[in-house]
Scaffold this active site. Structure first.
Site, short mmCIF file in Angstrom:
data_model
loop_
_atom_site.label_atom_id
_atom_site.label_comp_id
_atom_site.label_asym_id
_atom_site.label_seq_id
_atom_site.Cartn_x
_atom_site.Cartn_y
_atom_site.Cartn_z
N ASP A 9 -29.52 27.16 -6.18
CA ASP A 9 -28.75 27.17 -5.13
C ASP A 9 -28.43 25.73 -4.57
O ASP A 9 -29.05 25.24 -3.61
CB ASP A 9 -29.30 27.84 -3.77
CG ASP A 9 -30.76 27.68 -3.66
OD1 ASP A 9 -31.55 26.99 -4.55
OD2 ASP A 9 -31.44 27.75 -2.71
N HIS A 242 -39.50 20.92 -5.62
CA HIS A 242 -39.99 22.36 -6.16
C HIS A 242 -39.08 22.83 -7.17
O HIS A 242 -39.79 23.08 -8.33
CB HIS A 242 -39.58 23.39 -5.12
CG HIS A 242 -40.03 22.93 -3.65
ND1 HIS A 242 -41.39 23.42 -3.36
CD2 HIS A 242 -39.46 22.75 -2.37
CE1 HIS A 242 -41.90 23.11 -2.02
NE2 HIS A 242 -40.47 22.52 -1.63
O1 RIB Z 1 -39.28 26.96 -1.51
C1 RIB Z 1 -38.27 26.11 -2.27
C2 RIB Z 1 -37.14 26.85 -2.91
O2 RIB Z 1 -36.25 26.94 -1.81
C3 RIB Z 1 -36.33 25.45 -3.65
O3 RIB Z 1 -35.68 25.91 -4.62
C4 RIB Z 1 -35.52 25.16 -2.54
O4 RIB Z 1 -34.24 24.64 -3.03
C5 RIB Z 1 -35.06 26.16 -1.86
O5 RIB Z 1 -34.16 26.94 -2.70
CA CA Z 2 -33.42 25.75 -5.00
#
Ligand code: RIB
Ligand code: CA
Length: 310
Positions: A9, A242
């Site tokens: 995303d 992340h």
């Molecule tokens: O919680 C972190 C995640 O949520 C990551 O993938 C960030 O890009 C959002 O999509």
């Molecule tokens: Ca993400």
């Protein structure tokens, strides 16, 4: 060499994961599926187009992901963290005809069919597109070699609510379904990704050596992300990567992670616990096996992460 499909995303930490995948010689990036999450689906597609253009990799297919969660409700976006456009201060100059009104999801199945039992899927956004792929064509999806998803928070605080991480919260139904359906699945939760920090010093170091257009956007987007994180967690030493953490899990880097195998379930619905990820970590609980039993990254070795992140 990992034949990888990234499902994103495409906001800031997704961009860092994508840049890493493009630059790592151990990864053959077959496609990027880009859907709603941090931003809407069209912006998410546009941002991938921009990165691939900067990297001179327009040969990599960009596939349309989902526009909203499986329950049909309107998605919630995160402009405070990723910026209104998803890339902090950057407005990608990509003409609309390159990303709007596109429908090419079947391309995903074709790529998997062309590479039976060789494709690694790394899902770093909401699980909706991945769940839809399973619902549309389980026969083809059984030919995926392995799947990694960034999501969940096991016995630690969430980042969207007290208990829920953003990807699982954003489509808890899809997250639960994927965790229960997808064989050979590894979950890379906040427990480890919160520790996958890139410090401002490292960003400056990377920026000083940046020679290509794609390398030069790392600092502006991560500086924005750092400011956002200072509001969320004052004093945090860097920005949690992340999504990069999930891509790195797929590379099987020795001693980067410790894992446990558990049945993973995700709380769904109107309750305050929507998106809560649940697995049995009581003393005496043991590794499970079979479908619905997933590998969970439980510890990150920060030294190994730092020595592999550049
Ligand atoms: O919680 C972190 C995640 O949520 C990551 O993938 C960030 O890009 C959002 O999509
Ligand atoms: Ca993400």
């Amino acid at each position: 060499m990992k034949k990888m499909i990234l499902i994103a995303d495409t906001g800031i930490d997704d961009a860092i994961a994508l840049i890493y995948a493009l630059k790592n010689p151990q990864i053959d990036l077959l496609a990027v599926v880009s859907g709603y999450g941090n931003i809407d689906r069209e912006k998410s597609l546009r941002n991938v187009e921009y990165l691939l253009e900067l990297a001179n990799r327009k040969d990599i297919p960009v596939i349309t992901g989902a526009t909203r969660p499986l329950n049909g409700e309107g998605p919630i976006f995160f402009p405070d963290i990723h910026g209104v456009e998803g890339f902090g201060p950057i407005l990608p100059p990509i003409p609309e005809e390159r990303f709007a009104r596109r429908t090419n999801f079947s391309r995903l199945f074709q790529i998997i069919k062309d590479n039976p039992n060789e494709v690694t899927i790394v899902n770093v956004g909401r699980c909706t597109s991945l769940a839809i792929a399973w619902l549309l064509s389980p026969e083809v999806m059984m030919d995926v070699k392995e799947t990694f998803i960034m999501g969940g928070a096991f016995l630690v605080p969430g980042n969207v609510t007290e208990v829920a991480e953003a990807n699982f919260y954003g489509d808890a139904q899809a997250a639960h379904f994927v965790c229960q359906t997808s064989p050979n699945l590894t979950v890379v939760p906040l427990n480890v990704t919160r520790k996958a920090l890139i410090t401002p010093d490292l960003v400056d170091f990377i920026n000083a050596r940046a020679s290509s257009p794609i390398e030069k956007i790392i600092k502006p987007i991560l500086d924005f992300y750092y400011e956002a994180y200072q509001q969320l967690e004052p004093g945090i030493a860097g920005t949690p990567q992340h999504d990069l953490a999930a891509v790195m899990a797929a590379l099987d880097i020795p001693e980067l992670y410790s894992y446990s195998k558990r049945v993973v379930r995700v709380q769904q619905g109107e309750s305050f616990a929507n998106g809560l990820s649940i697995a049995d970590f009581r003393p005496g609980s043991m590794d499970c096996f079979g479908i619905g039993c997933d590998r969970i990254a439980t510890e990150l070795n920060e030294n190994v992460f730092t020595s592999n992140e550049e």
